[in-house]
Design an enzyme around this catalytic site. Sequence first.
Site, short mmCIF file in Angstrom:
data_model
loop_
_atom_site.label_atom_id
_atom_site.label_comp_id
_atom_site.label_asym_id
_atom_site.label_seq_id
_atom_site.Cartn_x
_atom_site.Cartn_y
_atom_site.Cartn_z
N ASP A 1 0.66 -1.21 -0.31
CA ASP A 1 0.20 -0.02 -0.05
C ASP A 1 0.82 1.17 0.05
O ASP A 1 1.86 1.33 0.53
CB ASP A 1 -0.76 0.11 1.27
CG ASP A 1 -1.89 1.15 1.47
OD1 ASP A 1 -2.51 1.59 0.51
OD2 ASP A 1 -1.41 2.01 2.59
N GLU B 1 1.34 -0.51 -5.16
CA GLU B 1 0.66 0.75 -5.14
C GLU B 1 1.24 1.89 -5.42
O GLU B 1 1.96 2.35 -4.53
CB GLU B 1 -0.62 0.95 -4.31
CG GLU B 1 -1.54 2.04 -4.61
CD GLU B 1 -2.26 2.37 -3.57
OE1 GLU B 1 -3.41 2.76 -3.63
OE2 GLU B 1 -1.94 2.49 -2.24
#
Length: 541
Positions: A185, A258
């Site tokens: 993330d 990401e």
Amino acid sequence: MDSDGDGIGDLNGITSKLEYLKDLGVTAAWLSPIFKSPMVDFGYDISDFFDIQPEYGTLEDFRALIKKANELDLKIILDFVPNHSSDENEWFKKSVKREKGYEDYYVWHDGKVNAETGEREPPTNWLQYFRGSAWQWVEERQQYYLHQFAVQQPDLNYRNPDVVAQMKRVLRYWLNEGVAGFRCDALPPLFEVRPDVQGQYPDEVVSGATEDTEDRDYLTTTYIENQPETIDMVYQWREVLDDYQRIHGGNSSVLLIETYSPAWFTMQFYGNRSVDGAHLPFNFNLITVMEESGLSASNVQKAIDLWLQNMPAGRTANWVLGNHDKRRAASRHGKEHIDAMNMLVMILPGASVTYQGEELGMTDGQISWEDTVDPWGCNSNPEIYEKYTRDPARTPFQWTNGTNAGFSTGSKTWLPLAADYETINVATESETEHSHLKIYKSLVALRRSLKTLQNGSTKYAAITEDVFALKRSLSGDASLVYVSNFGTADVTINLEEFDKTLPASLQLLVRSLESNKKEGVGYATQDLLLSAGEALVLSTE
């Protein structure tokens, strides 16, 4: 899927629905964070990286999920959140107290003293993603800490070797539990620029993108995103995964990254000539390009060009339509284009990433200010919250047209359901002769059965501003042609102008929901009528 009636999806609920994923044809499922958390940012604020959030279940429930997934030959990928922890994490509590070994676990700073007022101020003007200053004062420690997300999400200090080693332990722990890899993330803000010799950080300059001084876009992010050390850290994580396989055997684990960074930075995540990096840095071009200037054939071509023309040789492309941070694809692009977009990511070369509900054509729910729970929305106000909240794309998955869309037996779900659940759901679309779900399954079946889609070459072009065409071809096998009309008017096209090697007629394999054409029928290459929003997958055979 909620298994215990509390209105919140959980691990046992997922386990009970793994057969759906298998039937859908996907090979891996990525779960949003399941670790112990105060849930300020729905699991992205982790208080214990080595335990399960109780409302989702227990470690034994997770092991049962892995066992069932293995039986079905499905891979489970976890959401690794490396940039920050919760402020309720023991590491942070110890860092506040300056306990030995934890003094510099987070990014701390004395701040500045205003020469005119004599008052202490944050060290820089940096802004967090969720609006407002990225610095928070802690009275006990008498310092500010950096938080590029919510104030309850302090940034870990990756210039501290102990932090680097600790997060590698997190990866190994979950590999031992049988996960097949990690989606990492929020990589862009992992590192911030080093302070100068006086220990000071530079201010960001005004970007001109907005006049809202609380919005992160008000300033540039030159010093707080996309630092070179971030690339090296991904290489180190890949080494952890590769070493684990070398020592323990079994299949390789996947590393997904990401990043909404520009191509020059994103492509470095793949690795270089001497080292491997992420298997798949997520490709958000089909989101970001359309956000800038809308859905059109020329913008689809631009989005594809940006990836395929910059991707290093020998690496695998990937295509993402949506995720938990963006409005659902059917709401962004229009419900009439969801089949066209699903076709596109399935016909393009590389891996496709489906956000739950895209296979059904699910749309955003309408979430009131009173029902808003996303911190990005909550940190704003009733007048502007809809610009920031991500809640509409996170409404419960729609299994049936019954109570709570079959998601929960409880009296209330954690977010209100989207209004169209009575018609857009798994049960209804499974029983309907022609549906978004059945179109999606047809596309997956093509990917799994045709070598042309697995290994073929790729040619694509915006034939007009509205019409996009894509061809996949492999010597000795039939070629596939995708064509879509993203416009609002019917149009007749000549596909031979796109590719002169195409035969006079092409057989229809898959059509969008509102198309009145018939599968198995041949259609003239030189005189193909496409209605507004129509998308087709055709074969030369």
